[in-house]
Design a protein around this motif. Structure first.
Motif, PDB file in Angstrom:
ATOM      1  N   TRP A  11       0.771  -1.380   0.104  1.00  0.00           N
ATOM      2  CA  TRP A  11       0.113   0.211  -0.028  1.00  0.00           C
ATOM      3  C   TRP A  11       0.745   1.479   0.009  1.00  0.00           C
ATOM      4  O   TRP A  11       0.462   2.339   0.718  1.00  0.00           O
ATOM      5  N   GLY A  12       2.047   1.005  -0.774  1.00  0.00           N
ATOM      6  CA  GLY A  12       2.763   2.253  -0.900  1.00  0.00           C
ATOM      7  C   GLY A  12       3.771   2.261   0.487  1.00  0.00           C
ATOM      8  O   GLY A  12       3.645   1.552   1.378  1.00  0.00           O
ATOM      9  N   ASP A  13       4.584   3.175   0.243  1.00  0.00           N
ATOM     10  CA  ASP A  13       5.601   3.307   1.647  1.00  0.00           C
ATOM     11  C   ASP A  13       6.743   2.367   1.590  1.00  0.00           C
ATOM     12  O   ASP A  13       7.165   1.992   2.714  1.00  0.00           O
ATOM     13  N   ASN A  38       1.377  13.580  -3.442  1.00  0.00           N
ATOM     14  CA  ASN A  38       0.623  12.683  -2.328  1.00  0.00           C
ATOM     15  C   ASN A  38       2.078  11.624  -2.102  1.00  0.00           C
ATOM     16  O   ASN A  38       2.077  11.078  -1.090  1.00  0.00           O
ATOM     17  N   GLY A  40       5.910  10.479  -1.158  1.00  0.00           N
ATOM     18  CA  GLY A  40       7.024  11.151  -0.549  1.00  0.00           C
ATOM     19  C   GLY A  40       8.026  10.213  -0.565  1.00  0.00           C
ATOM     20  O   GLY A  40       8.110   8.916   0.191  1.00  0.00           O
ATOM     21  N   ILE A 126     -11.740   8.876   2.806  1.00  0.00           N
ATOM     22  CA  ILE A 126     -10.810   7.820   2.293  1.00  0.00           C
ATOM     23  C   ILE A 126      -9.556   8.034   3.304  1.00  0.00           C
ATOM     24  O   ILE A 126      -8.776   6.965   3.268  1.00  0.00           O
ATOM     25  N   GLY A 134      -7.004  13.377  -6.125  1.00  0.00           N
ATOM     26  CA  GLY A 134      -8.151  12.803  -6.683  1.00  0.00           C
ATOM     27  C   GLY A 134      -8.952  13.740  -7.604  1.00  0.00           C
ATOM     28  O   GLY A 134      -9.342  13.523  -8.519  1.00  0.00           O
ATOM     29  N   GLN A 224       3.064   5.422  -4.683  1.00  0.00           N
ATOM     30  CA  GLN A 224       2.328   4.758  -4.175  1.00  0.00           C
ATOM     31  C   GLN A 224       2.613   2.751  -4.391  1.00  0.00           C
ATOM     32  O   GLN A 224       3.604   2.800  -4.320  1.00  0.00           O
ATOM     33  N   LEU A 228      -3.043   0.326  -3.917  1.00  0.00           N
ATOM     34  CA  LEU A 228      -3.645   1.552  -4.005  1.00  0.00           C
ATOM     35  C   LEU A 228      -3.987   2.090  -5.424  1.00  0.00           C
ATOM     36  O   LEU A 228      -4.388   3.196  -5.608  1.00  0.00           O
ATOM     37  N   VAL A 238      -8.270   3.874  -2.243  1.00  0.00           N
ATOM     38  CA  VAL A 238      -7.183   4.060  -3.085  1.00  0.00           C
ATOM     39  C   VAL A 238      -6.635   5.211  -3.578  1.00  0.00           C
ATOM     40  O   VAL A 238      -7.497   6.287  -3.389  1.00  0.00           O
ATOM     41  N   THR A 239      -5.766   5.380  -4.678  1.00  0.00           N
ATOM     42  CA  THR A 239      -5.417   6.780  -4.938  1.00  0.00           C
ATOM     43  C   THR A 239      -6.132   6.770  -6.273  1.00  0.00           C
ATOM     44  O   THR A 239      -6.789   5.817  -6.727  1.00  0.00           O
ATOM     45  N   GLY A 274      -4.102   5.744   6.037  1.00  0.00           N
ATOM     46  CA  GLY A 274      -5.392   5.887   5.354  1.00  0.00           C
ATOM     47  C   GLY A 274      -6.169   4.619   5.902  1.00  0.00           C
ATOM     48  O   GLY A 274      -5.902   3.982   6.825  1.00  0.00           O
ATOM     49  N   GLN A 275      -7.567   5.054   5.531  1.00  0.00           N
ATOM     50  CA  GLN A 275      -8.525   4.048   5.700  1.00  0.00           C
ATOM     51  C   GLN A 275      -8.413   2.777   4.821  1.00  0.00           C
ATOM     52  O   GLN A 275      -7.630   2.740   4.017  1.00  0.00           O
ATOM     53  N   ARG A 303       1.558  11.312   9.263  1.00  0.00           N
ATOM     54  CA  ARG A 303       0.815  10.382   9.870  1.00  0.00           C
ATOM     55  C   ARG A 303       1.376   9.043  10.227  1.00  0.00           C
ATOM     56  O   ARG A 303       2.180   8.699   9.531  1.00  0.00           O
TER      57      ARG A 303
HETATM   58  P1  IMP Z   1      -4.974  10.421  -2.274  1.00  0.00           P
HETATM   59  O1  IMP Z   1      -3.674   9.958  -3.239  1.00  0.00           O
HETATM   60  O2  IMP Z   1      -4.079  11.716  -1.669  1.00  0.00           O
HETATM   61  O3  IMP Z   1      -5.972  10.886  -3.004  1.00  0.00           O
HETATM   62  O4  IMP Z   1      -5.057   9.368  -1.042  1.00  0.00           O
HETATM   63  C1  IMP Z   1      -5.938   8.365  -1.341  1.00  0.00           C
HETATM   64  C2  IMP Z   1      -5.174   7.038  -0.458  1.00  0.00           C
HETATM   65  O5  IMP Z   1      -3.965   6.667  -1.071  1.00  0.00           O
HETATM   66  C3  IMP Z   1      -5.034   7.508   1.040  1.00  0.00           C
HETATM   67  O6  IMP Z   1      -5.337   6.041   1.848  1.00  0.00           O
HETATM   68  C4  IMP Z   1      -3.655   7.770   1.104  1.00  0.00           C
HETATM   69  O7  IMP Z   1      -3.123   7.712   2.300  1.00  0.00           O
HETATM   70  C5  IMP Z   1      -3.037   6.783   0.139  1.00  0.00           C
HETATM   71  N1  IMP Z   1      -1.396   7.388  -0.225  1.00  0.00           N
HETATM   72  C6  IMP Z   1      -1.417   8.342  -1.338  1.00  0.00           C
HETATM   73  N2  IMP Z   1      -0.171   8.371  -1.579  1.00  0.00           N
HETATM   74  C7  IMP Z   1       0.460   7.739  -0.806  1.00  0.00           C
HETATM   75  C8  IMP Z   1       1.595   7.393  -0.680  1.00  0.00           C
HETATM   76  O8  IMP Z   1       2.744   7.870  -1.218  1.00  0.00           O
HETATM   77  N3  IMP Z   1       2.182   6.055   0.200  1.00  0.00           N
HETATM   78  C9  IMP Z   1       1.104   5.657   1.022  1.00  0.00           C
HETATM   79  N4  IMP Z   1      -0.078   5.645   0.925  1.00  0.00           N
HETATM   80  C10 IMP Z   1      -0.665   6.697   0.125  1.00  0.00           C
END
Ligand code: IMP
Length: 428
Positions: A11-13, A38, A40, A126, A134, A224, A228, A238-239, A274-275, A303
């Protein structure tokens, strides 16, 4: 000649930034193909930490970095990042960084809608990063987006903003009970961005094509993670873009025949921000220990990340969806000192065993992980540079992952630094 895609499998990271930085040494060009700020990406070189959100992680290796058409770009964040990297002595002029003229721009109303919607949705939110990702992809799909090519033409840009803003302000005020935005302020702000970014904007597809024809090697950097992904992830948590490897082609403007390898980054355990459901999530002292030892805080939002055991149901899904040719296992050192380690090999649902990741979130939320338990290790592995030097239990853990998901481990990361790595098989 090799052109390699790097994607997150969970799920990313997963630590993509470090692996992209490491492998960039062997590439001529590094391309981001989806997502936005989004993401990092954390890199540690000679003890110094760098975090990038938009600029590809290849920048520290002084490679040409491209931001593809599949990325959504917040110009303010990009300019800040250029200043930040310049201040750290990293040269990042237009000869090093190029942005696709077809990439969509994040506008102030995208961020405002993102935040106001999350607030309105309360516990049904989300858990987005609030960066307007989004809403920006949403406008791209409904043909209300603005690309860099339009930003460069002030007349077209003003016309587009005029039409779009009327609708956005109506929605912000009357549905989201949020503040509205001023047309002139946006125009002035973005005129300034346009002036500063103009030298960086070009046709990325042509740049990549010419490089490939000249025998150069390309690294495609995903953001991501697979779960996601807007199509294949835990929708709606999801993203808003396709994070799987296939999108490297679409989001950079090249054909699939150019890709020679796909490396999936696997964190040695699982995390999520996130959720959304997370079958192998830990709610005990071991989860806290992993969270602390792994410094599991989001690089973008700060977070706390939710932590759990490695889940090979997810990983098998990733192998198939991305066509993975190899794995990079990261943060293996974080598991040191945990007596026994669980690996999730399947889910129990309603009296039966499931081996494939379900699409139905109610089903996923009700799935109970089936674990296989392995002995952990207590040794500090961060100074080990050869696979043979790892403790036997660590090697057993890696071998079991390979067996369970039928994909070879190419790289093992044993610490955040570029050098804290064991390369078994270099994909370049
Ligand atoms: P959004 O991409 O900001 O719309 O977030 C949608 C979902 O994707 C949320 O659960 C975020 O926490 C998750 N998300 C977005 N970018 C990352 C990332 O780079 N790492 C981990 N989760 C991410």
């Amino acid at each position: 000649m090799s052109n390699v895609v790097i994607v997150g499998t969970q799920w990313g990271d997963e630590g993509k930034g470090k692996i992209v930085d490491l492998l960039s040494e062997f590439a001529d060009i590094v391309v981001r193909f989806q997502g936005g700020n989004n993401a990092g990406h954390t890199m540690v070189v000679n003890g110094k930490q760098f975090i990038s959100h938009l600029v590809p992680s290849g920048i520290l290796q002084k490679k040409i970095c491209l931001i593809g058409n599949g990325v959504v770009v917040d110009p303010a964040v990009l300019l800040e990042e250029i200043d930040y990297l310049n201040s750290k002595g990293i040269d990042i002029g237009p000869e090093k960084l190029r942005i696709s003229e077809k990439a969509h721009i994040i506008m102030p109303y995208h961020k405002q809608v993102d935040l106001a919607r999350e607030k309105m949705n309360g516990d049904k939110k989300i858990g987005t990063t609030g960066r307007g990702i989004g809403p920006s992809y949403e406008d791209k799909a409904t043909r209300r987006g603005i690309r860099f090519v339009e930003l460069l033409d002030s007349e077209v840009f003003s016309e587009r903003v005029d039409i779009i803003l009327k609708e956005k302000n109506f929605y912000l005020k009357n549905y989201l009970s949020s503040d509205t935005l001023d047309f002139n302020e946006i125009i002035d702000l973005y005129k300034n961005y346009s002036k500063k970014l103009a030298p960086y904007i070009t046709n990325i597809s042509i740049v990549i094509d010419e490089a490939i024809k000249a025998g150069k090697q390309i690294l495609f950097e995903g953001a991501q993670g697979t779960h996601l992904d807007i199509d294949h992830g835990t929708y709606p948590y999801v993203t808003s873009s396709n994070t799987v490897s296939g999108n490297a082609c679409c989001g950079a403007g090249i054909g699939p025949k150019e890709i020679t390898g796909v490396i999936g980054i696997v964190k040695a355990y699982t995390t999520r921000v996130g959720q959304g459901p997370f079958p192998a999530e830990l709610f005990d002292a071991t989860g806290d220990k992993i969270q602390k030892n792994g410094a599991e805080f989001g690089a973008t939002t700060g977070r706390k990340r939710r932590c759990g055991w490695l889940d090979t149901v997810m990983l098998r899904n990733s192998v198939r969806l991305n066509g993975l040719t190899g794995l990079a296992v990261t943060k293996l050192d974080v598991l040191g000192g945990i007596k026994s380690l669980n690996i999730c090999t399947g889910y129990e649902y309603d009296g039966s065993i499931i081996h494939d990741f379900p699409a139905n979130l109610k089903v996923l939320a009700a799935c109970k992980p089936i674990y296989e338990t392995m002995l952990g290790w207590s040794e500090d592995i961060s100074s080990i540079r050869k696979i043979e030097g790892l403790p036997q239990n660590t090697r057993n853990y890696l071998s079991r992952i390979e067996e369970l998901i039928k994909t070879p481990v190419n790289i093992v990361s044993v610490g955040p630094g570029r050098d804290e790595t064991i390369v078994i098989n270099n994909p370049f």
